[in-house]
Design an enzyme around this catalytic site. Structure first.
Site, mmCIF file in Angstrom:
data_model
loop_
_atom_site.group_PDB
_atom_site.id
_atom_site.type_symbol
_atom_site.label_atom_id
_atom_site.label_comp_id
_atom_site.label_asym_id
_atom_site.label_seq_id
_atom_site.Cartn_x
_atom_site.Cartn_y
_atom_site.Cartn_z
ATOM 1 N N LYS A 175 0.875 -1.191 0.000
ATOM 2 C CA LYS A 175 0.000 0.000 0.000
ATOM 3 C C LYS A 175 0.902 1.228 0.000
ATOM 4 C CE LYS A 175 -1.936 3.050 2.100
ATOM 5 N NZ LYS A 175 -1.765 4.481 1.724
ATOM 6 N N GLU A 250 9.682 2.362 10.688
ATOM 7 C CA GLU A 250 10.677 3.427 10.577
ATOM 8 C C GLU A 250 9.910 4.726 10.669
ATOM 9 O OE1 GLU A 250 13.727 3.254 10.723
ATOM 10 O OE2 GLU A 250 13.963 1.098 10.395
ATOM 11 N N CYS A 284 13.333 11.522 6.620
ATOM 12 C CA CYS A 284 13.337 11.229 8.060
ATOM 13 C C CYS A 284 14.732 11.413 8.621
ATOM 14 C CB CYS A 284 12.786 9.838 8.331
ATOM 15 S SG CYS A 284 13.609 8.585 7.401
ATOM 16 N N GLU A 385 9.303 17.045 14.966
ATOM 17 C CA GLU A 385 9.688 16.876 13.565
ATOM 18 C C GLU A 385 8.836 17.783 12.680
ATOM 19 O OE1 GLU A 385 8.784 13.178 11.405
ATOM 20 O OE2 GLU A 385 10.883 13.176 10.769
HETATM 21 C C1 UN1 Z 1 13.765 8.480 4.647
HETATM 22 O O1 UN1 Z 1 13.851 9.687 4.665
HETATM 23 O O2 UN1 Z 1 12.710 7.939 5.046
HETATM 24 O O3 UN1 Z 1 19.649 8.000 4.280
HETATM 25 C C2 UN1 Z 1 14.795 7.577 4.092
HETATM 26 C C3 UN1 Z 1 18.935 8.643 3.513
HETATM 27 C C4 UN1 Z 1 18.208 7.920 2.410
HETATM 28 C C5 UN1 Z 1 16.968 7.317 2.923
HETATM 29 C C6 UN1 Z 1 16.074 8.244 3.678
HETATM 30 N N1 UN1 Z 1 19.068 6.905 1.874
HETATM 31 O O4 UN1 Z 1 18.791 9.850 3.625
#
Ligand code: UN1
Length: 497
Positions: A175, A250, A284, A385
């Site tokens: 999804k 995550e 993230c 965040e």
């Molecule tokens: C994300 O922002 O969910 O390390 C992943 C990084 C990328 C992945 C980010 N390879 O910034």
């Protein structure tokens, strides 16, 4: 031109049972419809799970090296289509083209890596304490996985989940985010073209509330892998824990870069610009706190502000653009609200601070790259965040103070230190509370051959990606086999003289 995409259930491309659809739009130009997409509901999820359950009985018995060959072909096909797919990622998600291509490259890297795992998937063989007996551990598939992914990496994050799930012998119901459904569909088309049997991958489009939650709770689903907000992740974890399902999440981050007084400031500034404003701050792993030693604080701010002021905001397809739009109206409001919160809290705005004005910005969700300085660690903008082009600069007394500030967070995904002193690097490496520590590099840009994930509110369950402790631990389960070929009853711990 708008694409019409479908769900994939049992190898067939189909509309939602209800016939309803929604539109995916370009965040740089909301008049451009990227695709018309099925707005699925529970019945669509039921058939997708059913299809995955049936396919599991066949797929789990395919030798892993054979599964790997399919993944290898998928890697080749995605490579061949990298330019087209990268452009689509940029049009649908907004990131600049070089990053759209990077997103796809990460998917390719993961496909090759997991293809190779087909010939490893190793366990242990160890001696038995009894004669004529052997012991080994093997990785076995788990079953049907629900994979729920965000919009910020429309192809990379699905690839992080799909390829290890498949090589492990599981089947999936995927999804994708309802903001990047077309990119996800094109990725799946290529994987299917590589020869994945019917039912092994199923794709159901729709909203998180309607499709995602129902899918995660579905009794036919054995495991859930989710990337997205901490609020949703924690809710899913509670639900799935109660239902005895595998779950890994995550989630968010509030990633710090520490800049020491012995750092190469030019390098630290470049790193902070990329870490904070790459992908418009929508990673993230984005650097949302820059913690600077008091001796270089003013100079760093001067150089950092100068560099960020010269960033060009615009449509990610234009070669002149450094920073693309944010994903949607709600995100734009959230980011602008945080900027107001920062001002009210008494942080000092040194650049940016509002939506971009001018004709070229009218049709998209554009925000000026924003820096707050003199931010205190207790301010909301330093704790929550924001997920947009906003970063905070915080002053630190020394290394220990900087590490204390860095660790004073509910999150713990990525972290970084700029310093030329090897002793500082060793202390930071040991003390920073995060899943990832970078030295003289920004907080973004993890490579796929090592585990990816964080601690505290940033991660829950297994890590993603490769390496020891990576995604294979999520998508396989250990089984231990003892074989006694002595022809008699032997008792462990007891038959001993
Ligand atoms: C994300 O922002 O969910 O390390 C992943 C990084 C990328 C992945 C980010 N390879 O910034």
């Amino acid at each position: 031109m708008a694409d019409t995409v479908k769900n994939l259930i049992d190898g067939k491309w189909v509309d939602a049972v209800s016939g309803k659809t929604f539109k995916s739009i370009n965040p740089a130009n909301t008049e451009e419809v990227i695709g018309v997409v099925p707005l699925s509901g529970r019945k669509d999820v039921d058939s997708a799970v059913d299809s995955a359950r049936r396919a599991f009985e066949r797929w789990r018995l395919i030798p892993p090296p054979r599964r790997g060959e399919i993944l290898f072909r998928a890697a080749e096909l995605i490579s061949k289509n990298k330019n087209e797919l990268g452009r689509l990622v940029t049009r649908e998600m907004g990131k600049v083209l070089s990053e759209g291509l990077g997103d796809v490259q990460e998917a390719i890297d993961m496909a090759y890596y997991m293809a190779g795992e087909g010939r490893r998937l190793s366990g242990e063989t160890v001696p038995s304490e009894l004669p004529d007996k052997d012991c080994k551990s093997v990785r076995v598939p788990i079953g049907v996985f629900a994979l729920i992914t965000p919009w910020n990496f429309p192809t990379a994050i699905p690839a992080w989940k799909i390829f290890p799930a498949l090589i492990g012998g599981n089947t999936v119901v995927f999804k994708p985010s309802s903001y990047t459904p077309v990119s996800a569909t094109k990725l799946i088309e290529l994987i299917v073209q590589a020869g994945v049997p019917d039912g092994v991958i199923n794709l159901v489009h729709g909203t998180g509330d309607e499709v995602g939650e129902y899918l995660a709770r579905h009794p036919g689903v054995d495991g859930v892998s989710f990337t997205g907000s901490s609020a949703v992740g924690e809710r899913l974890a509670t639900t799935c824990g109660g239902l005895n399902k595998e779950i890994s999440c995550e989630m968010g981050g509030k990633n710090p870069i520490i800049v020491m007084d012995d750092a190469r400031l030019d390098l630290a500034v470049h790193g902070a610009v990329w870490g904070a404003f790459g992908t418009t701050g929508q990673r993230c792993t984005a650097a949302s706190r820059i913690i600077v030693h008091k001796n270089v604080y003013s100079r760093f701010i001067e150089l950092f502000t100068e560099a960020v002021t010269s960033l060009k905001v615009g449509d990610g397809l234009l070669p002149s653009t450094d920073v693309g739009p944010v994903i949607n109206k709600a995100q734009m409001k959230k980011v602008l609200d945080y900027i107001e919160i920062g001002k009210k809290e008494g942080a000092v705005l040194v650049c940016g601070g509002k939506a971009c004005d001018g004709k070229e910005y009218e049709k998209g969700f554009f925000i000026e790259p924003t820096i707050f300085v003199d931010v205190r660690p207790e301010m909301r903008i330093a704790r929550e965040e924001i997920f947009g082009p906003v970063t905070c600069v915080i002053k630190a007394e020394d290394l220990h103070d900087a590490i204390r500030i860095a660790n004073d967070s509910e999150y713990g995904l990525s972290s970084s230190i700029y310093t030329q002193d090897v002793n500082n690097t060793a202390i930071a490496e040991r003390e920073l509370e995060a899943g990832i520590v970078y030295i003289n590099a920004p907080t973004i840009g993890a490579e796929i051959q090592l585990p990816f994930g964080g601690i505290k509110k940033s991660g829950l369950g297994h890590r993603e990606a490769g390496g020891r402790g990576g995604a294979l631990d999520m998508y396989t389960r250990w089984k231990v086999i003892y074989r006694d070929f002595s022809g008699k009853l032997q008792k462990a711990q007891i038959d001993k003289d």
